[in-house]
Design a protein around this motif. Structure first.
Motif: not given
Length: 270
Positions: A134-153
């Motif tokens: 099986p392919v080993n899939l391992t977290t590498n320390g990087n984390e992602r923050q997801t931010i939704k942007l509305d149209a405009g500011w």
């Protein structure tokens, strides 16, 4: 545990269990758009520990587009975490690398996953299934923050260690949709800005790096969803100092009282 007491003073315990659910920031791929597919069998680790939460999802991406998604399947007998993903594709994806991310349902965090071998798209290919390991899939320390942007500011900040002077904006930031000419990021504290250039295909301006200590104003013409990659903030970086006025001795005393740091949380919206 809640105790219910009757008029005779007798109490009965009532157990209340609350499960907090979160929503995966990625949507299932539209299979009608993809005439081809391949398969992957893998094992998921968070650091050195197998992921055991069946609510967690592994996401496969090509050019930042979701092309596959599957829940973690934890085997109590072997004590291993398995995932079986169908990766969908089209002709222009042949030979293109596939990246993987883990969405952790209990924390609503997204982590980059490193595969133990190169995974590229090929119609009918099979990775990690059958006789192969099986392919080993391992977290590498990087984390992602997801931010939704509305149209405009939009006002936003980043709850990640963005490795100042190491990772530039175009290396740590991606978006679901292409940025448009004139999309803008401003740092009101330093009065610097960076603007997106269609001709150069990147943000250009007074600063190249993002930092967790600042709040940014981001202008998106059409709205977008941005993803920021970084490391967990160390404990001593999760606070900022709020300083008071220095006009006289009394106010300086107030300033010292205000110095204990306040937890800083990410926020967005005008």
């Amino acid at each position: 545990m809640v105790y219910l007491t009757d008029d005779q003073g007798l109490s009965e315990p009532l157990l209340i269990e609350v499960e907090v659910t979160t929503e995966c920031p990625y949507e299932e791929p539209e299979t009608s758009k993809f005439p081809y597919n391949m398969s992957l069998c893998g094992q998921v680790k968070i650091g050195d520990v197998f992921d055991s939460d069946p609510n967690d999802k592994v996401i496969a991406l090509c050019n930042n587009e979701c092309v596959g998604m599957a829940n973690v399947d934890f085997d109590n007998v072997t004590n291993k975490s398995n995932v079986f993903i169908t990766v969908f594709g089209k002709e222009e994806m042949n030979g293109k690398p596939i990246q993987f991310r883990l969405w952790q349902a209990s924390t609503d965090k997204v982590y980059d996953l490193s595969a133990d071998r190169d995974i590229v798209f090929a119609h009918g290919a099979v990775y990690g299934c059958g006789d192969s390991e099986p392919v080993n899939l391992t977290t590498n320390g990087n984390e992602r923050q997801t931010i939704k942007l509305d149209a405009g500011w939009n006002w936003t900040s980043f709850n990640l260690d963005l490795r100042q002077y190491v990772a530039k904006i175009d290396q740590i930031m991606t978006a679901d949709q292409p940025w448009t000419e004139g999309d803008l990021m401003k740092n009101p504290a330093t009065r610097h800005f960076t603007i997106y250039s269609d001709s150069l295909g990147r943000f250009v301006g007074d600063f190249d790096y993002l930092r967790y200590i600042y709040t940014y104003m981001i202008y998106s013409r059409d709205g977008n969803t941005m993803h920021i990659s970084g490391n967990n903030l160390p404990a001593d970086s999760m606070y900022v100092t709020v300083a008071g006025p220095r006009s006289d001795a009394a106010s300086e005393s107030t300033q010292r009282l205000l110095r204990p740091c306040f937890a800083r949380r990410p926020h967005q919206g005008a």
